[in-house]
Design an enzyme around this catalytic site. Structure first.
Site, PDB file in Angstrom:
ATOM      1  N   GLU A   1      46.222  82.975  85.174  1.00 40.09           N
ATOM      2  CA  GLU A   1      45.293  82.471  84.157  1.00 40.09           C
ATOM      3  C   GLU A   1      45.106  80.966  84.305  1.00 40.09           C
ATOM      4  O   GLU A   1      43.986  80.453  84.261  1.00 40.09           O
ATOM      5  CB  GLU A   1      45.780  82.807  82.747  1.00 40.09           C
ATOM      6  CG  GLU A   1      45.702  84.265  82.360  1.00 40.09           C
ATOM      7  CD  GLU A   1      44.281  84.762  82.148  1.00 40.09           C
ATOM      8  OE1 GLU A   1      43.309  84.037  82.439  1.00 40.09           O
ATOM      9  OE2 GLU A   1      44.139  85.892  81.678  1.00 40.09           O
TER      10      GLU A   1
ATOM     11  N   CYS B   1      44.084  93.999  86.869  1.00 38.05           N
ATOM     12  CA  CYS B   1      43.824  92.642  86.403  1.00 38.05           C
ATOM     13  C   CYS B   1      43.748  92.579  84.875  1.00 38.05           C
ATOM     14  O   CYS B   1      44.645  93.051  84.189  1.00 38.05           O
ATOM     15  CB  CYS B   1      42.556  92.131  87.085  1.00 38.05           C
ATOM     16  SG  CYS B   1      42.370  90.341  87.087  1.00 38.05           S
ATOM     17  N   HIS B   2      42.643  92.031  84.326  1.00 32.71           N
ATOM     18  CA  HIS B   2      42.496  91.948  82.876  1.00 32.71           C
ATOM     19  C   HIS B   2      42.278  93.301  82.225  1.00 32.71           C
ATOM     20  O   HIS B   2      42.363  93.424  80.998  1.00 32.71           O
ATOM     21  CB  HIS B   2      41.344  91.005  82.521  1.00 32.71           C
ATOM     22  CG  HIS B   2      41.621  89.570  82.834  1.00 32.71           C
ATOM     23  ND1 HIS B   2      41.262  89.002  84.036  1.00 32.71           N
ATOM     24  CD2 HIS B   2      42.243  88.600  82.123  1.00 32.71           C
ATOM     25  CE1 HIS B   2      41.650  87.732  84.046  1.00 32.71           C
ATOM     26  NE2 HIS B   2      42.248  87.459  82.907  1.00 32.71           N
TER      27      HIS B   2
END
Length: 238
Positions: free
Chosen positions: A177, A147-148
């Protein structure tokens, strides 16, 4: 690394270093974020079954805040809550993470970057985490993210070149996002930076589990992907 054969240490206890965030809010805004709990707990649940030990590091050490949304029943499965209840996990992963200067990179087979929006503020700017990542990779170890957490990989440079250049990678997408409801709060866009730094960005439909490997880099797209990342990593070091 002494005792490493084909990228894996032998005759030593296998260990993975897990990077988490210290960032509790979306920058200066009064909106809480932090570590997405499942992205740590689900990964740990998988690799612990294969005998790996884990240590936890953050850019400053100490407290790692949780994104409150990640605690909701829709996102936190039974295994995630089971790990959250464990005193050792609570202390080492959330309350008392290591500082980068306390970490000996030689002890680890892999570094795994967890996600949650908070990492977008401290992973890219942490010289300590960058040093550890490059050291582990340089000695034949693996770098993984979900993910991030891709923010921990995107800005790593070796000999003046971005480490992700030419690599097939994935992470939280531009569409995800927008769907997350925080597209106006983030400091940069993972997918756009990945492409700008020369990576080949792969993705599936939003919030579908997806992990990909290119050499000794393993990445997962979103909060549905930590187990897929763990299993792919374990194919190489397990």
């Amino acid at each position: 690394m002494i005792g490493r054969i084909d990228g894996v240490r032998r005759n030593e206890r296998m260990k993975i270093l897990i990077a988490v965030t210290n960032t509790p809010t979306y920058g200066e805004k009064d909106a809480a974020t932090g570590l997405w709990l499942g992205e740590a707990a689900e990964f740990v649940d998988e690799v612990s079954k294969r005998g790996f030990e884990m240590d936890y590091v953050s850019s400053k050490g100490g407290f790692a805040p949780l994104d409150p949304r990640s605690m909701k029943k829709a996102y936190a499965d039974h295994a995630t809550i089971a790990w959250y209840r464990m005193p050792d996990f609570e202390e080492r992963a959330l309350a008392c993470t290591l500082r980068p200067e306390e970490v000996d990179a030689d002890r680890y087979d892999a570094l795994y970057y967890t996600g949650g929006h908070g990492v977008m503020w401290d992973f890219p700017s942490s010289e300590g985490l960058a040093r550890i990542g490059l050291a582990i990779y340089g000695q034949g170890g693996y770098l993984a993210s979900v993910c991030h957490g891709i923010a921990g990989l995107l800005y790593l440079q070796k000999d003046g070149e971005y480490l992700v250049a030419g690599k097939n990678i994935t992470g939280f997408t531009t569409m995800e996002e927008y769907l997350s409801g925080h597209s106006g709060d983030i400091p940069f866009w993972n997918e756009r930076v990945a492409k700008a730094h020369g990576a080949v960005f792969r993705k599936k439909r939003p919030f579908a589990s997806f992990a990909i490997q290119d050499g000794r880099i393993v990445t997962g797209q979103n909060p549905e992907s930590p187990r897929a990342v763990a299993r792919l990593l374990l194919e190489n070091i397990g």
